[in-house]
Design a protein around this motif. Structure first.
Motif, short mmCIF file in Angstrom:
data_model
loop_
_atom_site.label_atom_id
_atom_site.label_comp_id
_atom_site.label_asym_id
_atom_site.label_seq_id
_atom_site.Cartn_x
_atom_site.Cartn_y
_atom_site.Cartn_z
N LEU A 118 0.84 -1.20 0.00
CA LEU A 118 0.00 0.00 0.00
C LEU A 118 0.87 1.25 0.00
CD1 LEU A 118 -2.73 -0.96 2.64
CD2 LEU A 118 -2.82 -1.24 0.16
N SER A 213 -4.53 -4.75 -2.59
CA SER A 213 -4.00 -3.49 -3.11
C SER A 213 -4.37 -3.37 -4.58
CB SER A 213 -2.47 -3.50 -2.95
OG SER A 213 -1.86 -2.44 -3.66
N MET A 243 2.77 -1.03 4.52
CA MET A 243 3.02 0.30 3.95
C MET A 243 4.21 0.94 4.63
SD MET A 243 -0.06 2.50 5.79
CE MET A 243 -1.33 1.50 5.03
N GLY A 247 3.06 6.09 6.35
CA GLY A 247 1.68 5.64 6.18
C GLY A 247 1.09 5.14 7.48
#
Length: 308
Positions: A118, A213, A243, A247
């Protein structure tokens, strides 16, 4: 999933012919749909069924409990969820030579985050999804033997794996900052665990094979069979494997605003869970899984550059 073992062998009855026979005999309303690509997971095998469904078959007797948990708890708890997750239009019984319960499940498009991590910008989206999942869990909610445990119960494995990875290094020559890792763990394991009354319903297996994703955008969460009452920091800690670190920071900000649960102790516990999961994942021999573990260590700020 235990990342330092290999998947158990699948039951010999699993085949496209068995999947077709189960659908035709028990769910004839779906029998006109073609069976497509086969996917072999850790607990279940799946065959695509038409464009938007799949046949889900437990691979072993032990995996049946995960399917039964998923088909019970997801429909019961998901009324307020706004993100993509599996639906179960049909749950079947043993038949056609297949000895276990099985299900027809909705198919969610996307890649596994282990393959396509991600983007950092997806942190708030995932944080709000977890806020929806994390309803207060009643005392009778199931307990996960790997995740609904005190932080100190993880110490032996964490310390052993930190030592091994400190010697071994990463796939691209990166090195584990063992001093920083041990300091992180000392902080996390020194914080009192939350009371059982503060546990929430959790996915409890939120690694990159269970998060989807779409070109780096959050596209859903699958495989809910490990769902249990846990410290809310557990699912958040897993996010370091999904991530970059910035994030996860934005995930915590959005999650904290939605739930009021994020304070210094929560952040320390989530980082401790993140380390515990990262060092376990990074022990795996499968290249993409090993790489995910080292990405998680980097997201935690624990990687040193390769020696030149």
């Amino acid at each position: 999933m235990s990342f330092d073992t290999v998947p158990p062998p699948a039951h010999s009855s699993i085949s496209v012919e068995a999947a077709r026979a189960l659908v035709e005999s028990q769910a004839p309303e779906y029998a006109h749909l073609p069976l497509g690509q086969h996917y072999e997971g850790w607990d279940c095998a799946m065959y695509r069924l038409g464009g938007v469904l799949a046949v889900r078959l437990p691979r072993t007797a032990d995996a049946v409990r995960f399917l039964l948990a998923e088909t019970r708890w997801v429909p019961e708890l998901s009324a307020g969820w706004s993100f993509p997750f599996p639906h179960f239009p049909f749950v079947g019984v043993p038949g056609a030579g297949f000895p276990f319960p099985w299900a027809i499940v909705s198919w969610l498009p996307g890649d596994m985050a282990v393959d396509v991590p991600l983007l950092a910008s997806e942190g708030p989206t995932l944080g709000l999804a977890l806020a929806e999942v994390h309803q207060v869990a009643p005392l009778e909610a199931p307990i996960n033997v790997e995740q609904s445990i005190p932080m100190t119960a993880r110490s032996e494995k964490v310390l052993r794996r930190v030592a091994v990875l400190g010697e071994r290094g990463g796939p691209n020559g990166e090195r584990l900052d063992t001093d920083a890792a041990l300091a992180l763990w000392a902080t996390a394991s020194g914080i009192p665990d939350p009371d059982r009354s503060e546990f929430v319903w959790s996915h409890a297996d939120l690694h990159g094979a269970n998060v989807l994703s779409m070109d780096g955008r959050f596209a859903g969460i699958v495989d809910w069979g490990s769902m249990a009452a846990c410290d809310p920091a557990v699912d958040v800690g897993f996010a370091y494997s999904l991530m970059p670190g910035e994030g996860v920071a934005s995930l915590m900000a959005a999650y904290g605003e939605a739930t009021g649960r994020v304070d210094d102790a929560f952040v320390a516990r989530a980082r401790g869970i993140g380390l515990a999961k990262a060092v376990g994942i990074a022990m795996n021999a499968k290249p993409e899984t090993l790489a995910m573990g080292w990405r998680a260590l980097d997201a935690l700020g624990l990687c040193l550059p390769a020696r030149t």
